[in-house]
Design a protein around this motif. Structure first.
Motif, mmCIF file in Angstrom:
data_model
loop_
_atom_site.group_PDB
_atom_site.id
_atom_site.type_symbol
_atom_site.label_atom_id
_atom_site.label_comp_id
_atom_site.label_asym_id
_atom_site.label_seq_id
_atom_site.Cartn_x
_atom_site.Cartn_y
_atom_site.Cartn_z
ATOM 1 N N THR A 123 26.033 -45.187 1.960
ATOM 2 C CA THR A 123 27.289 -44.494 1.707
ATOM 3 C C THR A 123 27.262 -43.719 0.384
ATOM 4 O O THR A 123 26.705 -44.184 -0.612
ATOM 5 C CB THR A 123 28.472 -45.490 1.735
ATOM 6 O OG1 THR A 123 29.672 -44.806 1.448
ATOM 7 C CG2 THR A 123 28.293 -46.608 0.749
ATOM 8 N N THR A 124 27.856 -42.540 0.389
ATOM 9 C CA THR A 124 27.892 -41.702 -0.815
ATOM 10 C C THR A 124 28.660 -42.377 -1.944
ATOM 11 O O THR A 124 28.375 -42.128 -3.111
ATOM 12 C CB THR A 124 28.541 -40.335 -0.514
ATOM 13 O OG1 THR A 124 29.873 -40.547 -0.041
ATOM 14 C CG2 THR A 124 27.734 -39.559 0.497
ATOM 15 N N GLU A 125 29.608 -43.259 -1.613
ATOM 16 C CA GLU A 125 30.418 -43.935 -2.623
ATOM 17 C C GLU A 125 29.602 -44.844 -3.528
ATOM 18 O O GLU A 125 30.037 -45.185 -4.627
ATOM 19 C CB GLU A 125 31.563 -44.723 -1.975
ATOM 20 C CG GLU A 125 32.688 -43.849 -1.454
ATOM 21 C CD GLU A 125 32.376 -43.250 -0.078
ATOM 22 O OE1 GLU A 125 31.387 -43.666 0.556
ATOM 23 O OE2 GLU A 125 33.121 -42.347 0.335
ATOM 24 N N LEU A 126 28.407 -45.260 -3.090
ATOM 25 C CA LEU A 126 27.567 -46.072 -3.969
ATOM 26 C C LEU A 126 27.206 -45.293 -5.235
ATOM 27 O O LEU A 126 26.901 -45.880 -6.268
ATOM 28 C CB LEU A 126 26.300 -46.526 -3.248
ATOM 29 C CG LEU A 126 26.485 -47.607 -2.177
ATOM 30 C CD1 LEU A 126 25.143 -47.975 -1.555
ATOM 31 C CD2 LEU A 126 27.177 -48.841 -2.727
ATOM 32 N N GLY A 127 27.264 -43.989 -5.178
ATOM 33 C CA GLY A 127 27.029 -43.150 -6.349
ATOM 34 C C GLY A 127 28.088 -43.313 -7.427
ATOM 35 O O GLY A 127 27.894 -42.870 -8.560
ATOM 36 N N GLY A 144 19.261 -42.383 8.251
ATOM 37 C CA GLY A 144 19.746 -41.150 7.641
ATOM 38 C C GLY A 144 19.088 -40.877 6.308
ATOM 39 O O GLY A 144 18.070 -41.470 5.949
ATOM 40 N N ASN A 145 19.692 -39.967 5.570
ATOM 41 C CA ASN A 145 19.183 -39.552 4.272
ATOM 42 C C ASN A 145 19.849 -40.334 3.162
ATOM 43 O O ASN A 145 21.000 -40.763 3.290
ATOM 44 C CB ASN A 145 19.462 -38.061 4.052
ATOM 45 C CG ASN A 145 18.768 -37.203 5.084
ATOM 46 O OD1 ASN A 145 17.616 -37.457 5.431
ATOM 47 N ND2 ASN A 145 19.458 -36.191 5.575
ATOM 48 N N LEU A 146 19.134 -40.472 2.056
ATOM 49 C CA LEU A 146 19.767 -41.028 0.866
ATOM 50 C C LEU A 146 20.688 -39.958 0.291
ATOM 51 O O LEU A 146 20.276 -38.812 0.123
ATOM 52 C CB LEU A 146 18.721 -41.423 -0.167
ATOM 53 C CG LEU A 146 17.898 -42.658 0.156
ATOM 54 C CD1 LEU A 146 16.844 -42.885 -0.911
ATOM 55 C CD2 LEU A 146 18.791 -43.884 0.275
ATOM 56 N N PRO A 147 21.919 -40.309 -0.005
ATOM 57 C CA PRO A 147 22.851 -39.293 -0.515
ATOM 58 C C PRO A 147 22.470 -38.842 -1.926
ATOM 59 O O PRO A 147 21.999 -39.630 -2.746
ATOM 60 C CB PRO A 147 24.201 -40.013 -0.507
ATOM 61 C CG PRO A 147 23.888 -41.458 -0.506
ATOM 62 C CD PRO A 147 22.552 -41.616 0.153
ATOM 63 N N THR A 148 22.693 -37.591 -2.194
ATOM 64 C CA THR A 148 22.392 -37.044 -3.521
ATOM 65 C C THR A 148 23.268 -37.685 -4.599
ATOM 66 O O THR A 148 22.912 -37.648 -5.768
ATOM 67 C CB THR A 148 22.590 -35.515 -3.537
ATOM 68 O OG1 THR A 148 23.931 -35.222 -3.138
ATOM 69 C CG2 THR A 148 21.603 -34.830 -2.617
ATOM 70 N N GLU A 149 24.377 -38.294 -4.202
ATOM 71 C CA GLU A 149 25.267 -38.956 -5.162
ATOM 72 C C GLU A 149 24.562 -40.093 -5.905
ATOM 73 O O GLU A 149 24.992 -40.479 -6.997
ATOM 74 C CB GLU A 149 26.520 -39.500 -4.455
ATOM 75 C CG GLU A 149 27.525 -38.448 -4.060
ATOM 76 C CD GLU A 149 27.135 -37.690 -2.776
ATOM 77 O OE1 GLU A 149 27.863 -36.748 -2.431
ATOM 78 O OE2 GLU A 149 26.115 -38.029 -2.138
#
Length: 159
Positions: A123-127, A144-149
């Motif tokens: 999840t992007t929120e982990l950023g 999926g992809n690792l989010p850039t966040e």
């Protein structure tokens, strides 16, 4: 089995019962007396049940929760106590579901949920977990992809 009375002493700040053969499960009723608990280690036992059975317990002081190497199942629920936690170890259980409910852990420094059967994407929120130094996700079914966040995690030392 862990008796409810173990959490009744008013000044109890640490329960360090890891590396035993304890069985049973944890409930909110059991944990509500443990409001001053800071360190809660039940790692490497034979505990089972679902995390949401005690997720809403009044553990506002909790900083470190170690439940790794048990038999907990079900998804990772929203946990009121997550806001104050610095360390959350849930690895080597039978947890399912997604990582979505971990984003409120704004003080987390170490988060290990590896070797479960978690699914979905990272999840992007982990950023938003700016203090995170260790993030362990290996051994799951994440896709999926690792989010850039995640590049916002400037304190991250281990991924």
């Amino acid at each position: 089995t862990i008796p409810e009375s173990i959490f009744r002493p008013k000044n109890l700040t640490a329960v360090l019962l890891g590396n035993n053969e304890l069985t049973g499960s944890l409930t909110s009723d059991m944990m509500n007396d443990a409001r001053y608990l800071v360190h809660f280690y039940l790692n490497s036992n034979k505990l089972s049940g679902k995390l949401n059975d005690f997720a809403n317990a009044n553990l506002a002081s909790l900083k470190k929760l170690r439940l790794e190497y048990n038999n907990f199942s079900g998804s990772i629920p929203k946990m009121n106590m997550l806001k104050t936690m610095e360390l959350l170890y849930l690895y080597n259980n039978s947890l399912t579901g997604t990582l979505d409910n971990l984003s409120s852990g704004i003080n987390l420094r170490k988060l290990k949920v590896s070797n479960n059967t978690l699914q979905g994407g990272v999840t992007t929120e982990l950023g938003n977990l700016k203090r995170l130094e260790v993030l362990s996700l290996n051994g799951n079914n994440l896709k999926g992809n690792l989010p850039t966040e995640l590049q916002k995690l400037t304190s991250l030392k281990e991924l």
